[in-house]
Every structure is written in C-alpha cells, then in structure tokens.
Design a protein around this motif. Structure first.
Motif, short mmCIF file in Angstrom:
data_model
loop_
_atom_site.label_atom_id
_atom_site.label_comp_id
_atom_site.label_asym_id
_atom_site.label_seq_id
_atom_site.Cartn_x
_atom_site.Cartn_y
_atom_site.Cartn_z
N GLY A 207 76.09 18.40 41.68
CA GLY A 207 75.73 19.85 40.83
C GLY A 207 76.10 20.88 41.86
N ASP A 208 75.92 20.76 43.06
CA ASP A 208 76.36 21.76 44.13
C ASP A 208 77.93 22.14 43.97
OD1 ASP A 208 73.61 21.74 44.91
OD2 ASP A 208 74.09 20.69 46.67
N PHE A 209 78.53 21.32 43.91
CA PHE A 209 79.94 21.36 43.77
C PHE A 209 80.38 22.03 42.50
CE2 PHE A 209 83.85 19.85 41.89
CZ PHE A 209 84.94 20.17 42.69
N ARG B 148 82.55 28.28 50.12
CA ARG B 148 81.37 27.95 49.81
C ARG B 148 81.87 26.45 49.15
NH1 ARG B 148 77.69 30.67 45.69
NH2 ARG B 148 76.73 28.71 44.80
N LEU B 149 82.82 26.46 48.22
CA LEU B 149 83.13 25.33 47.52
C LEU B 149 83.60 24.39 48.31
CD1 LEU B 149 83.94 23.90 44.96
CD2 LEU B 149 86.18 25.26 44.83
N GLY B 150 84.72 24.46 49.49
CA GLY B 150 84.95 23.75 50.46
C GLY B 150 83.99 23.17 51.29
N GLU B 151 82.82 23.67 51.36
CA GLU B 151 81.65 23.15 52.13
C GLU B 151 81.10 21.96 51.13
OE1 GLU B 151 79.13 26.42 53.02
OE2 GLU B 151 80.48 27.30 54.39
N MET C 126 92.73 18.21 42.16
CA MET C 126 91.93 19.26 42.59
C MET C 126 92.35 19.67 43.97
SD MET C 126 87.82 18.53 41.61
CE MET C 126 87.61 16.87 41.93
N SER C 127 92.84 18.88 44.89
CA SER C 127 93.15 19.06 46.20
C SER C 127 94.44 20.10 46.21
CB SER C 127 93.41 17.83 47.15
OG SER C 127 94.88 17.21 46.93
N TRP C 128 95.45 19.65 45.35
CA TRP C 128 96.61 20.75 45.17
C TRP C 128 96.18 21.86 44.78
CZ3 TRP C 128 99.11 21.90 40.11
CH2 TRP C 128 100.18 22.83 40.35
N ASN C 129 95.02 22.06 44.07
CA ASN C 129 94.89 23.52 43.59
C ASN C 129 93.97 23.98 44.66
OD1 ASN C 129 95.58 24.17 40.54
ND2 ASN C 129 94.87 21.63 40.47
N MET C 130 93.13 23.50 45.41
CA MET C 130 92.51 24.15 46.70
C MET C 130 93.55 24.50 47.52
SD MET C 130 89.23 23.76 46.38
CE MET C 130 88.37 23.69 48.07
N ASN D 125 81.47 29.28 40.40
CA ASN D 125 81.17 30.60 41.09
C ASN D 125 82.84 31.09 41.66
OD1 ASN D 125 80.00 32.80 42.52
ND2 ASN D 125 80.69 31.77 44.42
N LEU D 126 83.39 30.15 41.81
CA LEU D 126 84.81 30.42 42.18
C LEU D 126 85.58 31.02 41.12
CD1 LEU D 126 87.19 30.46 44.27
CD2 LEU D 126 87.74 28.29 43.64
N VAL D 127 85.42 30.43 39.88
CA VAL D 127 86.21 30.93 38.74
C VAL D 127 85.69 32.55 38.43
CG1 VAL D 127 86.21 30.74 36.13
CG2 VAL D 127 86.27 28.70 37.58
N ALA D 128 84.44 32.81 38.58
CA ALA D 128 83.86 34.04 38.47
C ALA D 128 84.42 35.19 39.43
CB ALA D 128 82.26 34.00 38.40
N GLN D 129 84.56 34.47 40.55
CA GLN D 129 85.04 35.75 41.45
C GLN D 129 86.57 35.82 41.33
OE1 GLN D 129 82.70 37.10 42.87
NE2 GLN D 129 81.07 35.63 42.36
N ALA D 130 87.26 34.72 40.83
CA ALA D 130 88.69 34.81 40.54
C ALA D 130 88.81 35.64 39.25
CB ALA D 130 89.32 33.46 40.31
#
Lengths: 155, 155
Positions: free
Chosen positions: B113-115, B140-143, B40-44, B121-126
């Motif tokens: 669940g928040d994550f 928001r995801l990073g938070e 995940m960190s690579w993708n972030m 949501n990031l997928v939807a915006q992408a």
C-alpha cells in the motif's frame, strides 16, 4: 498528413532507441521488452478469464486495473527497447523478433499506435463497466497484438 | 481501524492469490511477478537518469509515462502472483523471495500500500512537471521498494 505523422513517429522511435542504447545494454533491452510483453499477457489472461471464458467471476475493478497496466506499459516508450544489436539473441536473452522489424519502423510505429489506441479504448470501456463493450474492446486489442506478432514475431 | 483495513487487505491479497493459483501455474506466477518488477525497474532507471543522474535530458512526458507504468503495474493485483507453491524455485523460474513473505501478508499488504501510494504521488508530481517535487517523490518511491526488498528479498 498521416504518412508524415507516422514517419515522424518512426523517427521518434528510432531516436529513442539510439538514446536508450547508450543507457541500457542490448541484453537488458531484450530482457525489459520481454518483461513488458509478459506482464501484459498476464493481464490479458485475467481479462479473458472474466469476460470471454467466464472461468473467473467478473470484477470491474480488476478488469480496469488490468487494462490500465496494459495501456501504461504500451505507452511507456518500448520502442526504446529495440535499439541496435537487439535483433538477435544477446547473452542470456533470447528473442523471437524478426529482423524485418528493424527495417520497417514506420509500419511498426503504425501498429504500435493502433495497439495503444485499442488499449486506451479498453480502459475507457472498463471504466464504463459495460461487459459487452469490454468484450468488444478486448477483442479489438487482441487483434492489434496479433497484427504485430504475425508480421514481426517468429513462431 | 487501520489494523482492520490492513487485515482486510491481506485477506484480499490471499483470496486473490488462491483464485489466481487456480488459473496460473506457480511457475508462471513467478515468471509474471518477476516480469512486473523487471519492467518497473526499467522505468525507475529512466526517471533516475533524467532527474537524479542527469545523464539523459529531462523530458516530462517520458517521466510521466514511466511513472504511469510503475503505478499501473503496482496497482494491478500482483498479490495474486504469490500463491501457494511460489515460495521457492519452480521449473525454469528462480525466485529471490524469502519464505517470511508468505507468513506476513498483513505486513506485505501495508508495504504494498505504501508503494502504490508513493507511485501515485510520483504520477501526480510528474503531471505537475516540478522537477524538484519529482525528485523527492522518486526518492520516496525508491524507499518503499527498498523497505520490502530488505525484509522479503534475498540478496
């Protein structure tokens, strides 16, 4: 036409690899690609336990989640993690990749495409919930893993 | 109601953890969860390079593929990788998890669940391709990552 597409895909893989090498060190490229395969193997194991071994009760949502993880990891552009200098152990990272992989990007792109296609098919079958179809799709996916391991991974 | 749902989710996480512990050794559970976070960190990092740092040219398909990988990994049932005996280093696997995580499954389920919600949501915006929206969704995801790290990960 297919040959052209494969060559184009291989170029994309190599371009991505060069681009990534500017961003991610060879050591981290090896670390990240091993992480991707490791996480996929956990998800393969979950599906196997449910539809092949029967050691864990069948749960469609878990199979679908596992299939989604495998497909998304496989489609995330891991070709970028085979940049220059990642054909051997680097720093703390060991690799079982054979040098031949770096000399055969068109073939690797073909095998990678087969893998992604089989993973997407597993997602589709998991969505349908047909256990026999899931079993077949899982077997086919495993074969595409093995095709690449046999050629380009050391024992 | 929300409290009930969180408790139910926590129970699911714990049940899954116990089930997984019968299948996957504590050492491998740590290995696989670290692999998931690493990938995940690579993708972030790829998304950050494109929409925050601007060090790599924006490419909507790459952002979407990265977001899909993060969301699918986050939704793959990683709670099962926090089984008994995984609260400390095991064999060759070190872990930075704090013991407190294992005493606060309802809170962990909430953060998890928040994550997942932020990742979806990031997928939807992408998918929408709106760079400003992607940037906001990424932040928001990073938070949500940080919320869990601050509480349950050692420095």
């Amino acid at each position: 036409m297919k040959k052209f597409l494969m060559a184009a895909l291989a170029t994309t893989v190599m371009t991505a690899a060069v681009q990534a090498s500017a961003q991610v060190s060879p050591e981290d490229q090896i670390k990240f690609r091993k992480a991707g395969y490791s996480f996929m193997s956990w998800n393969m194991g979950k599906i196997k336990a449910q539809v092949i071994d029967g050691s864990v009760e069948y749960n469609q949502q878990q199979i679908l989640a596992a299939a989604n993880a495998i497909a998304a990891i496989g489609s995330s552009g891991m070709g970028a993690l085979y940049g220059p200098g990642t054909d051997r152990d680097v720093g703390s990272q060991t690799t079982r990749v054979k040098p031949e992989l770096f000399e055969n990007f068109p073939d690797v792109a073909q095998l990678s495409g087969d893998f992604v296609e089989a993973a997407n098919n597993l997602v589709a079958q998991a969505e349908s919930g047909d256990q026999a179809a899931i079993r077949t799709a899982f077997g086919r996916l495993g074969e595409t893993c093995k095709s690449c391991h046999d050629k380009y991974r050391k024992d």
